[in-house]
Structure formats: C-alpha cells, structure tokens
Design an enzyme around this catalytic site. Structure first.
Site, PDB file in Angstrom:
ATOM      1  N   LYS A 134       0.848  -1.189   0.000  1.00 53.17           N
ATOM      2  CA  LYS A 134       0.000   0.000   0.000  1.00 53.17           C
ATOM      3  C   LYS A 134       0.887   1.243   0.000  1.00 53.17           C
ATOM      4  CE  LYS A 134      -3.885   1.967   2.659  1.00 53.17           C
ATOM      5  NZ  LYS A 134      -4.733   1.774   3.863  1.00 53.17           N
ATOM      6  N   SER A 210      -9.275   1.786   2.833  1.00 45.10           N
ATOM      7  CA  SER A 210      -8.504   2.537   1.859  1.00 45.10           C
ATOM      8  C   SER A 210      -7.439   1.675   1.184  1.00 45.10           C
ATOM      9  CB  SER A 210      -7.824   3.716   2.567  1.00 45.10           C
ATOM     10  OG  SER A 210      -6.946   3.235   3.597  1.00 45.10           O
ATOM     11  N   SER A 234      -9.628  -0.814   7.031  1.00 44.84           N
ATOM     12  CA  SER A 234      -8.993  -0.797   5.715  1.00 44.84           C
ATOM     13  C   SER A 234      -8.151  -1.999   5.334  1.00 44.84           C
ATOM     14  CB  SER A 234      -8.162   0.481   5.566  1.00 44.84           C
ATOM     15  OG  SER A 234      -9.002   1.602   5.622  1.00 44.84           O
TER      16      SER A 234
END
Length: 563
Positions: A134, A210, A234
């Site tokens: 990420k 996210s 997330s």
C-alpha cells in the site's frame, strides 16, 4: 471433492517441508523452467516448490508477475494523474487501477536471489515471493505518497519496519498499490495521485477503502503478498470485498514505524492474502517487537514465533463462537427506520454459522454485550491526524515535499471529498494526551477502556473464544454510490478495543460479489483467529479468482520467459 483433496495434499506437502525452506536444498541439476507453471492462485508454498525443483527461477517468477501487471493493470504515467480539483477520477471503465508503480529494482533483486540460492542451496521464509505494498508504507527505493498529491514523489530515508522484515526474509517488493487519499475513506479507494481503484470482481463496484488497491491487485493475482493498513476497516473491508483473508492485529503486535499515519492510536499494518496459510506465514514474519515503536513492548512474550502451528482442519472442534446479532439487523428485528442487512448477506451469514457448527464449533446465538449501543457510540474516532502526520513528516528529513498538514490545506492539494476530513483534522491543534478525554491508547482513553471491559466481561461470562459477524452487511457498492447503505461493521469494535480481528471469504452473492465473515478475539489471540479461519476455509473453500484476470496468453508467457 477432488478439488478439496488436491488442496489438502498441497497443504500436507507444504507443512511437511516446512515454512523454513532453508532446511530444504535447492535442486541445482534442473534443466530450467517450464512454461506450464500457472501463477493463478499460486501460494507461497507452491512458489517455493517450483523454485526448489528448478522448474522456474526467481527472475522468471518475478518477470511473470511483472508481465501480469503490464497486461492487466499497467500503472498510469505521472502526467496522466487526476487533478485534485476533480470530484471523481477519470479512470477508464475497463481499468483496474490498483498498481501505481513498479519497483525498478525488482528484477535485479531476483537475479541476486538466484545467485544466492545457487551458492547456498537454501531459501529463506519468503524467498522470491512478490509483495505489493500500500502507498502509505515507507520504502527507501520507491516513493511513498499516501494517495496524496501533496506527497508526490516523496521518497522516505528508510524502509518501514514491516518492509525491513519482509526484505530480511528475501521477499521482493514488486510494486506499490493505490489507496484512498490519506486513508480517509473506508468505502472507496480514490487518491489524488492516481484516481480510483475498481473491484477486480466487478469493475463497476468499489473495492472498499482505503487498501483497495492492494486488495484488488492480490485478488487479480498480480502478486502473492499484499500489505495494507487498517485504522478502522482498511484491511478487513477490502478483504471482504475481494474474497481475501485480512487480519487486523492486536494493537502492539505489529510495528507502526514507517506507516504514514491516519490515527496513530488505532493504525496497524498487515497482510491481505488469498489463503489463511499464506496469512499465517506472513504474519509470523511481521509480528514482533520493534524498538522504534514502544507500543510493541506489549507483545513481548505474547506474539507467537510461527502461527502455522495452529492451522488444523479440525481447529473449530469445541471452539465457542458468539454471534453478534446486533451487527446483523434485519427487517424482522426492528420497526425503526434503520439500515437493515442485505438479505443475501444474511443468508450467507446464517449458512456460515451452520458451516461452523458442522465443523465442530459451539455456537452461542445471540451473543450480547450489555449496553452495546451506548458504548459503541461513545467511542468515535477522535482527531489526531494533524499531530500524527506532522510527526511523520519530520522523519522525512530536509527533502520532505511538505512540512505540515497546514501546508496541504493552504495549498488546496486534496480531493474535494476530503474537505470534511481536513476540516476535522485542522480543528484540533493540541497534543492527543491533552484532549478531553485523552485521544490515546485503550487504557488511557476511558471510552475505549469501558468498551473493551464490557466486551471481555461478556466473552468471559459466556465463555466465548471469538465473536462472529459479517465484515459488511451489504455487498460492494457501485462506483459513485454514496447513498445506499454501506453496512461496514469493521469499525465497531476492534479499532476501539485494540483486539485482533480477521476476515475470511464467506461466499458470493448470486451476481458474484464477494462477502466476508469476521471473527474477533481477545488481545494477542491471533493464533486462535487463524486456527478458526483456517478450519472454516478448508471446510467451505469459498475463495475463487475473479474471472477477468486469467492466465496470460501463451505468446505473452513465451516473451516473459525468454527475456
């Protein structure tokens, strides 16, 4: 049945040879790789079997994944990034938009690992396993932008602790994935740097947020290891929306060092994987003490050295699981005007309960927490993003593109949908410990402590090992839909109480949209969560890859292997 037997055989082989493949010599007499190796749903164990046997080299395996990215989700050019003033991303309708950058050093590292294994005849635990990170996890050899145009091109001075751990076991950092700007939204994954990520199972649907970029990429088999972060949802939310396994660790079990923060008293990093076995392997590498993160002192002596030891097909025998019906409200439960769970989710959840019971679990239904509604409403996320982000920016040194959140706001370098979150963050300009009540850890915040004590008291009274509920009580929304019920259950307990929780595939809707089952346990009981999730996974075999991202065409494979 045949499929289950094959998977069982593969698992037995993997467990017999062990995760520490340093105990197993590499076959140096091999004549070379064969083009028949299929990386679709390839596990860590299977990749190592192919490497040890000489059927494929590390360089060729790495090229295979790079070719899948180039074929299915090539990163957009820097000059094609969306404008922060745009209300939505212009991402093409046929584009996944999960991968934002590929590591230019990946192939060189793969060749180095080939030379290393040829010399030593040994493989470390994650030798040559491709990782997708990420965009808020620091890497010294790639930008870390947290989905924000304000951090465009920011290269941290060193790796995040969890990246150091992955590299120490010879994993290859393959690519960075898109994320929601500053990790603000749990519902969608839209950055001001690269636009919107789509759901690999349905390109007109969201992957949640996210960490949706990591989740869609791993679901589409663009890598083997996925790393996300979870402040309230997330990791577990995108796992649910993409038929993956996602674990949120106990606060203090894994390091937060080198993760661009959202709320430092709730943030964790962790794996997003296709199987529970691979999750246990990677979690064993990531969990542990980090001197740079004082919170990890709490895990000393409580974090397990090898979580694979708890993966047993009969792992649900005698486990007492409590069904938290308060998070599965149906029309028959209430006459009030509240959002109710989607009927298909309720059907799949009830089937999951029956599957767990058939696998040997003792089901307590319903499991009730006294004063649940009041306690959960009183533990809303307090604002400390400004404080935590400014501290992170100080670690970037003199080359940091920005120095404070105030600079971001003053320059208007954020998406319009982030305006509310920015106002919320800028409204608080005091140390978190000075807020009333304090915006700190579980024991220092009376609201969080009260909720944890209530949950543990109810678990103790009813002798519950883990709590059950759907990760989302609604399927993935359509892109652009912010009005229909979302059904996000992940932020209700774990972020506030600090307890660990895991999401595992629970099946699909009739139209093929993934759904996830969530289990929550006592602090540092990740071994129990993995044990139960594994037994459920093996009994149900819900995971299946998205149909639009199949094997590469033979000509593409030939070009990849020949390079």
């Amino acid at each position: 049945m045949l499929r289950r037997l094959r998977m069982s055989f593969r698992l037995i082989v993997c467990l017999l040879i062990g995760l520490c493949t340093a105990c197993e010599p590499v076959n140096r007499a091999s004549t070379g790789p064969t083009p028949g190796i299929d990386v679709i749903e390839l596990s860590i164990c299977q990749a190592h079997e192919a490497l040890r046997s000489g059927r494929i080299s590390c360089e060729q395996l790495t090229r295979r994944y790079l070719q899948r990215i180039e074929t299915y989700d090539p990163p957009t050019k820097a000059d094609a990034a969306p404008s922060p003033s745009a209300s939505r991303s212009p991402t093409p309708a046929n584009r996944l938009n999960a991968i934002i950058a590929m590591n230019p050093n990946a192939l060189a590292r793969a060749r180095q690992l080939d030379r290393q294994s040829a010399k030593t005849g040994r493989l470390r635990r994650l030798h040559c396993i491709p990782v997708i990170l990420k965009d808020n996890v620091d890497t010294a050899d790639m930008p870390t932008e947290a989905g924000s145009i304000a951090l465009k091109g920011s290269v941290p001075p060193d790796d995040a602790f969890l990246v150091q751990r992955l590299r120490a076991e010879d994993a290859i950092i393959l690519a960075k994935s898109n994320m929601g700007e500053w990790a603000f939204s749990p519902y969608q994954t839209i950055s001001s740097t690269h636009g919107e990520t789509r759901n690999a199972y349905a390109l007109d649907r969201v992957p949640a947020g996210s960490s949706g970029g990591t989740a869609s990429a791993i679901a589409a088999n663009l890598g083997i290891i996925g790393i996300g972060t979870d402040t309230g949802n997330s990791i577990r939310g995108p796992a649910s929306h993409l038929a993956l396994v996602g674990i949120r660790s106990t606060l203090g079990a894994t390091s937060r060092d080198g993760i661009v923060p959202l709320l430092g008293n709730r943030d964790v990093g962790g794996p997003l994987m296709r199987t529970v076995t691979d999750t246990a392997i990677v979690y064993s590498v990531l969990a542990g003490y980090d001197p740079a993160d004082p919170l990890t002192q709490a895990g000393i002596g409580r974090v397990k050295p090898d979580y694979r030891r708890y993966l047993k097909r009969d792992g649900l025998q005698g486990a007492r699981l409590g069904v938290l019906r308060a998070l599965v409200v149906t029309e028959t439960d209430t006459g009030m005007d509240v959002d109710t769970a989607d009927p298909e989710v309720v059907v799949r959840f009830d089937q999951a309960i029956e599957d767990l019971r058939e696998a040997g679990a003792v089901i307590i239904d319903p499991f009730q927490i006294p004063d649940f509604e009041r306690l959960t409403e009183a533990t809303g996320f307090c604002s400390r993003f400004r404080y935590d982000l400014n501290r992170y920016l100080n670690t970037l040194g003199p080359n940091a593109p920005i120095r404070s959140l105030g600079e971001v706001v003053a320059s208007n370098q954020f998406l319009p949908q982030s305006a509310g979150a920015m106002q919320w963050a800028m409204a608080v300009d005091v140390d978190p410990g000075s807020q009333q009540p304090p915006c700190v850890d579980v024991q220092g915040d009376p609201r969080r402590k009260a909720l944890l004590e209530a949950v543990l008291a109810a678990m103790d009274e009813q002798q519950i090992d883990a709590i059950l509920y759907p990760s989302w009580s609604h399927p993935p929304r359509l892109l652009g839909d912010s009005e229909s019920p979302h059904g996000n259950n992940s932020p209700v307990l774990a972020p506030h109480t600090g307890q660990p929780a895991i999401t595992v595939p629970m099946g699909f809707t009739d139209s093929g949209l993934p759904l996830g089952l969530q289990l929550l346990a006592r602090s540092f009981d990740e071994h129990k969560l993995l044990q139960y999730a594994y037994a459920y996974e093996q009994a149900t075999q819900h995971r299946r890859p998205p149909p639009g991202f199949g094997p590469l065409q033979p000509e593409a494979l030939s070009m990849t292997l020949a390079r």
